[in-house]
Design a protein around this motif. Structure first.
Motif, PDB file in Angstrom:
ATOM      1  N   GLY A  86       0.830  -1.200   0.000  1.00  0.00           N
ATOM      2  CA  GLY A  86       0.000   0.000   0.000  1.00  0.00           C
ATOM      3  C   GLY A  86       0.865   1.251   0.000  1.00  0.00           C
ATOM      4  N   ASP A  87       0.336   2.324  -0.552  1.00  0.00           N
ATOM      5  CA  ASP A  87       1.143   3.551  -0.638  1.00  0.00           C
ATOM      6  C   ASP A  87       1.414   4.149   0.740  1.00  0.00           C
ATOM      7  OD1 ASP A  87      -1.569   4.185  -0.444  1.00  0.00           O
ATOM      8  OD2 ASP A  87      -1.483   5.866  -1.833  1.00  0.00           O
ATOM      9  N   GLY A  88       0.429   4.088   1.631  1.00  0.00           N
ATOM     10  CA  GLY A  88       0.651   4.614   2.975  1.00  0.00           C
ATOM     11  C   GLY A  88       1.779   3.884   3.669  1.00  0.00           C
ATOM     12  N   GLY A  89       1.705   2.566   3.708  1.00  0.00           N
ATOM     13  CA  GLY A  89       2.716   1.759   4.383  1.00  0.00           C
ATOM     14  C   GLY A  89       4.082   1.865   3.745  1.00  0.00           C
ATOM     15  N   ALA A  90       4.110   2.061   2.427  1.00  0.00           N
ATOM     16  CA  ALA A  90       5.395   2.112   1.711  1.00  0.00           C
ATOM     17  C   ALA A  90       6.284   3.236   2.210  1.00  0.00           C
ATOM     18  CB  ALA A  90       5.153   2.279   0.216  1.00  0.00           C
ATOM     19  N   MET A  91       5.677   4.322   2.705  1.00  0.00           N
ATOM     20  CA  MET A  91       6.474   5.494   3.043  1.00  0.00           C
ATOM     21  C   MET A  91       7.307   5.324   4.315  1.00  0.00           C
ATOM     22  SD  MET A  91       6.577   7.620   0.723  1.00  0.00           S
ATOM     23  CE  MET A  91       7.541   8.795   1.666  1.00  0.00           C
ATOM     24  N   TYR A  92       7.013   4.305   5.123  1.00  0.00           N
ATOM     25  CA  TYR A  92       7.745   4.160   6.384  1.00  0.00           C
ATOM     26  C   TYR A  92       9.169   3.656   6.169  1.00  0.00           C
ATOM     27  CZ  TYR A  92       3.277   4.941   8.672  1.00  0.00           C
ATOM     28  OH  TYR A  92       2.099   5.494   9.093  1.00  0.00           O
ATOM     29  N   THR A  93       9.337   2.807   5.174  1.00  0.00           N
ATOM     30  CA  THR A  93      10.635   2.140   4.993  1.00  0.00           C
ATOM     31  C   THR A  93      11.010   2.070   3.514  1.00  0.00           C
ATOM     32  OG1 THR A  93       9.403   0.076   5.052  1.00  0.00           O
ATOM     33  CG2 THR A  93      10.556   0.690   7.078  1.00  0.00           C
TER      34      THR A  93
ATOM     35  N   LEU B  83      -0.307  16.420   9.221  1.00  0.00           N
ATOM     36  CA  LEU B  83      -0.067  15.002   8.935  1.00  0.00           C
ATOM     37  C   LEU B  83       1.374  14.778   8.492  1.00  0.00           C
ATOM     38  CD1 LEU B  83      -1.134  12.098   8.521  1.00  0.00           C
ATOM     39  CD2 LEU B  83      -1.800  12.775   6.199  1.00  0.00           C
ATOM     40  N   CYS B  84       1.971  13.743   9.031  1.00  0.00           N
ATOM     41  CA  CYS B  84       3.313  13.307   8.634  1.00  0.00           C
ATOM     42  C   CYS B  84       3.212  11.851   8.199  1.00  0.00           C
ATOM     43  CB  CYS B  84       4.285  13.425   9.810  1.00  0.00           C
ATOM     44  SG  CYS B  84       4.277  15.055  10.600  1.00  0.00           S
ATOM     45  N   LEU B  85       4.087  11.441   7.295  1.00  0.00           N
ATOM     46  CA  LEU B  85       3.983  10.083   6.738  1.00  0.00           C
ATOM     47  C   LEU B  85       4.834   9.076   7.486  1.00  0.00           C
ATOM     48  CD1 LEU B  85       3.886  10.811   2.913  1.00  0.00           C
ATOM     49  CD2 LEU B  85       2.021  10.627   4.569  1.00  0.00           C
ATOM     50  N   PHE B  86       5.479   9.515   8.538  1.00  0.00           N
ATOM     51  CA  PHE B  86       6.360   8.632   9.305  1.00  0.00           C
ATOM     52  C   PHE B  86       6.545   9.277  10.671  1.00  0.00           C
ATOM     53  CE2 PHE B  86      10.909   7.769  10.471  1.00  0.00           C
ATOM     54  CZ  PHE B  86      10.698   6.460  10.872  1.00  0.00           C
ATOM     55  N   GLU B  87       6.607   8.461  11.709  1.00  0.00           N
ATOM     56  CA  GLU B  87       6.617   8.990  13.074  1.00  0.00           C
ATOM     57  C   GLU B  87       7.910   9.711  13.424  1.00  0.00           C
ATOM     58  OE1 GLU B  87       5.812   5.959  12.182  1.00  0.00           O
ATOM     59  OE2 GLU B  87       3.857   5.411  13.002  1.00  0.00           O
TER      60      GLU B  87
ATOM     61  N   TYR C  89       8.866   4.169  16.308  1.00  0.00           N
ATOM     62  CA  TYR C  89       9.456   4.853  15.151  1.00  0.00           C
ATOM     63  C   TYR C  89       9.828   6.297  15.487  1.00  0.00           C
ATOM     64  CZ  TYR C  89       8.747   1.598  11.174  1.00  0.00           C
ATOM     65  OH  TYR C  89       8.826   0.568  10.263  1.00  0.00           O
ATOM     66  N   GLY C  90       9.146   6.898  16.472  1.00  0.00           N
ATOM     67  CA  GLY C  90       9.427   8.278  16.838  1.00  0.00           C
ATOM     68  C   GLY C  90      10.484   8.445  17.909  1.00  0.00           C
ATOM     69  N   LEU C  91      10.994   7.338  18.467  1.00  0.00           N
ATOM     70  CA  LEU C  91      11.869   7.441  19.638  1.00  0.00           C
ATOM     71  C   LEU C  91      13.210   8.108  19.351  1.00  0.00           C
ATOM     72  CD1 LEU C  91      11.258   3.949  21.300  1.00  0.00           C
ATOM     73  CD2 LEU C  91      10.566   6.184  22.209  1.00  0.00           C
TER      74      LEU C  91
ATOM     75  N   ASP D   9      23.696  13.765   3.045  1.00  0.00           N
ATOM     76  CA  ASP D   9      22.900  12.786   2.292  1.00  0.00           C
ATOM     77  C   ASP D   9      22.613  11.540   3.129  1.00  0.00           C
ATOM     78  OD1 ASP D   9      25.619  12.148   2.164  1.00  0.00           O
ATOM     79  OD2 ASP D   9      25.563  11.462   0.090  1.00  0.00           O
ATOM     80  N   GLY D  10      23.584  11.111   3.925  1.00  0.00           N
ATOM     81  CA  GLY D  10      23.341   9.936   4.764  1.00  0.00           C
ATOM     82  C   GLY D  10      22.193  10.166   5.729  1.00  0.00           C
ATOM     83  N   GLY D  11      22.269  11.261   6.466  1.00  0.00           N
ATOM     84  CA  GLY D  11      21.235  11.565   7.457  1.00  0.00           C
ATOM     85  C   GLY D  11      19.880  11.836   6.838  1.00  0.00           C
ATOM     86  N   ALA D  12      19.870  12.380   5.634  1.00  0.00           N
ATOM     87  CA  ALA D  12      18.603  12.731   4.985  1.00  0.00           C
ATOM     88  C   ALA D  12      17.708  11.520   4.775  1.00  0.00           C
ATOM     89  CB  ALA D  12      18.873  13.403   3.641  1.00  0.00           C
ATOM     90  N   MET D  13      18.323  10.350   4.605  1.00  0.00           N
ATOM     91  CA  MET D  13      17.522   9.182   4.237  1.00  0.00           C
ATOM     92  C   MET D  13      16.672   8.628   5.379  1.00  0.00           C
ATOM     93  SD  MET D  13      17.462   8.665   1.114  1.00  0.00           S
ATOM     94  CE  MET D  13      16.469   7.192   1.277  1.00  0.00           C
ATOM     95  N   TYR D  14      16.934   9.050   6.621  1.00  0.00           N
ATOM     96  CA  TYR D  14      16.183   8.480   7.744  1.00  0.00           C
ATOM     97  C   TYR D  14      14.762   9.036   7.817  1.00  0.00           C
ATOM     98  CZ  TYR D  14      20.618   6.558   9.323  1.00  0.00           C
ATOM     99  OH  TYR D  14      21.788   5.859   9.397  1.00  0.00           O
ATOM    100  N   THR D  15      14.618  10.286   7.440  1.00  0.00           N
ATOM    101  CA  THR D  15      13.316  10.948   7.627  1.00  0.00           C
ATOM    102  C   THR D  15      12.965  11.816   6.418  1.00  0.00           C
ATOM    103  OG1 THR D  15      14.521  12.640   8.831  1.00  0.00           O
ATOM    104  CG2 THR D  15      13.345  11.008  10.165  1.00  0.00           C
ATOM    105  N   VAL D  16      13.300  11.321   5.239  1.00  0.00           N
ATOM    106  CA  VAL D  16      13.086  12.090   4.006  1.00  0.00           C
ATOM    107  C   VAL D  16      11.607  12.399   3.779  1.00  0.00           C
ATOM    108  CG1 VAL D  16      12.959  10.023   2.551  1.00  0.00           C
ATOM    109  CG2 VAL D  16      13.776  12.182   1.570  1.00  0.00           C
TER     110      VAL D  16
END
Lengths: 521, 521
Positions: free
Chosen positions: A418-425, B51-55, B85-87, B419-426
């Motif tokens: 799913g697109d929502g889930g895809a964004m986490y990882t 809304l955010c797509l990742f915690e 995921y937010g920790l 660039d390395g750090g950017a990938m964790y919460t892009v």
């Protein structure tokens, strides 16, 4: 084991031990405190190291690998915060009973007292997901600790073991490799449990057998089909299971539905439930005025095999006790769906996937609301293993698919995402490209947290209004999955009709290596 | 407060309470167990929901918001795994002393016993990062619990408070809004602590004053400059600080260097260290044979103000005690760097940024090895606030910049992002696009975990070999940041020369809204 000339250090001792214990793949996202481990990976032979750009990918890949291998990989994580980013997929892995050995670097033992910025309660972070946690205190003991970690991870049916590795225990002089420790087989169930199950299956009541764990592989499903042939019992599995073999030639298993009221309805006529590695069915979430416990009143529950016990052996013994016939009922005949035309929806996408799915594929499913069509149209498609979102924490799909591809390089992996889930990882796509993993990711792009729209209504939130609905909406802006996939190095394409999807998916099934297809619904 | 006709429920009571207590922004990534809270956000006025797509984006944005506002935002997270995921960014926020109120949904109180897939030890996940943790047990008390959570978050200098909200405490009938609770001001330091500091500053010994917290804002820096004028003491801050005002017109602060041996050398002549909201300097990591504690033997350490005490008031009192002059020394004159030409490196990028940085900008720095040039060339650029990676956990940059832009919509935010750090919460780029946040993200693309190449050498890992080095390398494949930025809805461009960067960065500074510039080094 080692080619170093100078005295072996703790990191080298630990890696040699892991390899000697059968752990030969490490999914990594290291930092400064892990640099001696990284250096040792280059010196000690036998450990494949796979770089991930985010720890949720590390742990998700270890989950996918472990579910397919039924043996642990190692992770390499950077102190408490690195572990923390990996916890959600470790939660999913814990629910899948996947064996995993986490190696978490930490500050040197003597440095912790200074409370430097990266100091944290690593044990505290690890405990909620780990069956075994230990912090090594000396380079001389770290190899033995590693052997114990692997032993703990291999306890049936599979556990998460977390070994914390202060930097000085990696760089100080070590002991050399420690020997692998013995791993106990899953406990045999008692003859009484088998006898009671056999009696239940002969008493004429409406009975279901609920399976989970390795009994959902082909051999045990045959046995379950034989028990069904003899007794008439229904054979079921949970809505979401770690791994299930299904499709042509395999004995079919009924899947318990997802929503509380559906589960209640589904079980309403069941008088007896026999559990093999499973727990009684409960609602995934609570809802106002709806049941959490979903069995009818008076339904007898019998544990034939608890989760840590030998489920396949128990089914064999039960089949013997029942004098079940040698042929099962319920074996599925190959019936590939026809190719659809026109717009894409959960069903037309499912038809395309079912049509082209190659034999012995691995299907990883984090498509949530969009999965129903594919579940339906792959039920009689080519034989495959299906892996679900066991812990309910989004972000499992692409990493688990990637880890499965590492474990099974000769099998095609299809990720229903799913697109929502895809964004986490989503970062896992980069590792697919780097390692040339044979994974085709189908993004079900409905531009929404589709499941939450259903849930918002179901929890009784009336007339939620635009502000609330906007929090479930993934437009504004729309995610461009082709752009994202390409940005991460994976060949990517977009399908807006069933014909386009058929072209692209067929091409992906014929080729090798990572592909992403955005299916616009 | 509420416009609902039916009895107010727990979620509505809680949101009304948060708003009444001054918490009017919520960063969210909700799931099923939070649907009543989501519905209530639409019914109760006064709470902005983002809304955010990742915690990791949720908590990082709350950190950036809280650092700028010096007041808490709320987060809304989905059970234990969502919190997990937010920790990592909560770890960074804890190290920044940022006030945050986490609202973590959980299963209904009566549902937890069934151990459904998403059941986890939420309190266990929360504890390592939270100064205050509470699980509400009734919709009747949840509003009062919310008021206590805000009160806890506001304890000086700022704390993380985590309130766990079982689903039934959201949907059952609530109490209505609870009143805001009083917030204690930071404790006044004792006159003795001020007197002793004054005596130290008069004894002729070489003295440094190390500042952290709100004393790194402009007014207290003036005071520190006056103390320096009177006493000759050096004014310093840690390598990495939550927030520092710097640039033209502001009193300059020396920054302690990063590496252990550099810190030791830096402090080798210091005989007395006065701490205001800071701790004694220690090495960020331990290294074999290098110091963790970095002060010279015999250096006297005096705590003028502990972290929870009133640092600005203490500096004022000290200036009075010393009869410091009204004019500080060390105020910076505007000196924008010249525009460079040719290839991009840490220094030419820094010159471009320093040249065009607008007045009153906010600079968020997660550029690690690449930041040195920008630090140098913005030191006398237009006045700005600078925010660093306080906890050392990557993935803070883009979210903190985004949260700062929510807090300060009239200020330009520039994010210096490796660039390395950017990938964790892009994923934070998507929220920037959705909310049209005025953030320009400069990706320092060196295609490597650059800091780890340095560290691998420094920890004494000799001749690491290609296998180890490949784990620090982000080529194969190369990340395409323009493609990633566009995929997330942000206007994106690539600069390969100083001239191109100058064009693109100038345009971004003149415009409004999110921009991404990939600076290829």
């Amino acid at each position: 084991m080692s080619t170093v000339m100078k005295p072996i250090n703790g990191a080298e001792s630990l890696i040699s031990t892991l390899v000697a214990s059968g752990v030969d793949v490490a999914f990594t996202n290291p930092g400064t405190s892990e640099m001696h481990f990284v250096a040792a990976l280059g010196r000690v032979e036998g450990m494949r190291a796979i770089l991930c750009l985010f720890e949720g990918v590390v742990t998700g890949m270890a989950d996918g690998y472990g579910r397919m291998k039924r043996a642990p990989a190692a992770t390499l994580l950077h102190l408490g915060p690195g572990l923390a980013y990996g916890l959600a997929n470790l939660h999913n892995a814990r629910r899948a009973a996947t064996p995993i050995v986490n190696i978490v670097g930490d500050h040197a033992t003597y440095h912790a007292q200074y409370d430097a910025p990266l100091t944290s309660d690593v044990i505290g972070f690890a405990r909620p997901v780990s069956s075994w946690v230990h912090m090594s205190m000396s380079a001389k003991t770290v190899a033995a600790d590693g052997a114990r970690a692997v032993q703990a991870a291999r306890v049936a049916p599979g556990q998460i073991a977390t070994l914390i590795l202060p930097a000085d225990t990696a760089w100080d002089e070590g002991s050399g490799a420690a020997s692998a420790l013995p791993v106990a087989a899953a406990a045999t169930v008692s003859p009484r449990a088998v006898d009671e199950a056999a009696q239940l299956l002969r008493n004429g009541k409406r009975t279901a057998i609920l399976l989970r764990g390795s009994v959902l592989e082909e051999a045990s499903l045959e046995t379950a089909g034989r028990i069904k042939a003899q007794s008439g019992a229904r054979i079921m599995c949970d809505t979401i299971v770690p791994r299930l073999t299904r499709g042509a030639g395999v004995v079919e298993v009924e899947r318990v539905p997802y929503f509380a009221e559906q589960i209640v309805d589904y079980f309403k006529d069941i008088e007896q439930l026999i559990l093999v590695g499973a727990k009684p069915p409960v609602s995934f979430f609570a809802y106002p005025g709806k049941a959490s416990w979903c069995l009818p009143e008076g339904c007898k529950v019998h544990y034939l095999a608890h989760v840590h016990e030998d489920g396949p052996g128990a089914l064999d013994a039960l089949a013997d006790a029942l004098r079940a016939p040698s042929e099962p009922v319920g074996r599925v005949d190959l019936r590939r769906p026809e190719l659809p035309q026109g717009p894409l929806n959960a069903y037309t996408i499912g038809q395309v996937i079912g049509h082209f799915l190659p034999d012995n594929a691995i299907v990883v499913d984090e498509a949530a609301t969009s999965a129903r069509g594919t579940l339906k149209f792959t039920a009689a498609a080519s034989r495959h293993d299906h892996m679900g979102l066991t812990g309910g924490s989004l972000g499992m799909g692409i990493p688990v698919a990637s880890g499965a591809a590492v474990a099974c390089p000769d099998r095609k992996v299809v990720c229903l995402q799913g697109d929502g889930g895809a964004m986490y990882t989503v970062q896992a796509l980069w590792t697919q490209a780097r390692e040339n993993l044979d994974v085709t990711t189908v993004i079900f792009n409905n531009r929404a947290y589709g499941i939450l729209r259903v849930e918002l209504e179901r929890v009784g939130a009336e007339n939620p209004g635009p502000k609330s609905l906007s929090l479930l909406d993934l437009t504004n802006p729309e995610l461009d999955w082709v752009s994202l996939g390409r940005g991460l190095g994976v060949e990517s394409s977009r399908a807006t009709t069933a014909e386009e999807l058929a072209d692209q998916f067929q091409s992906a099934m014929k080729g090798r290596g990572p592909r992403l297809i955005e299916a616009v619904m």
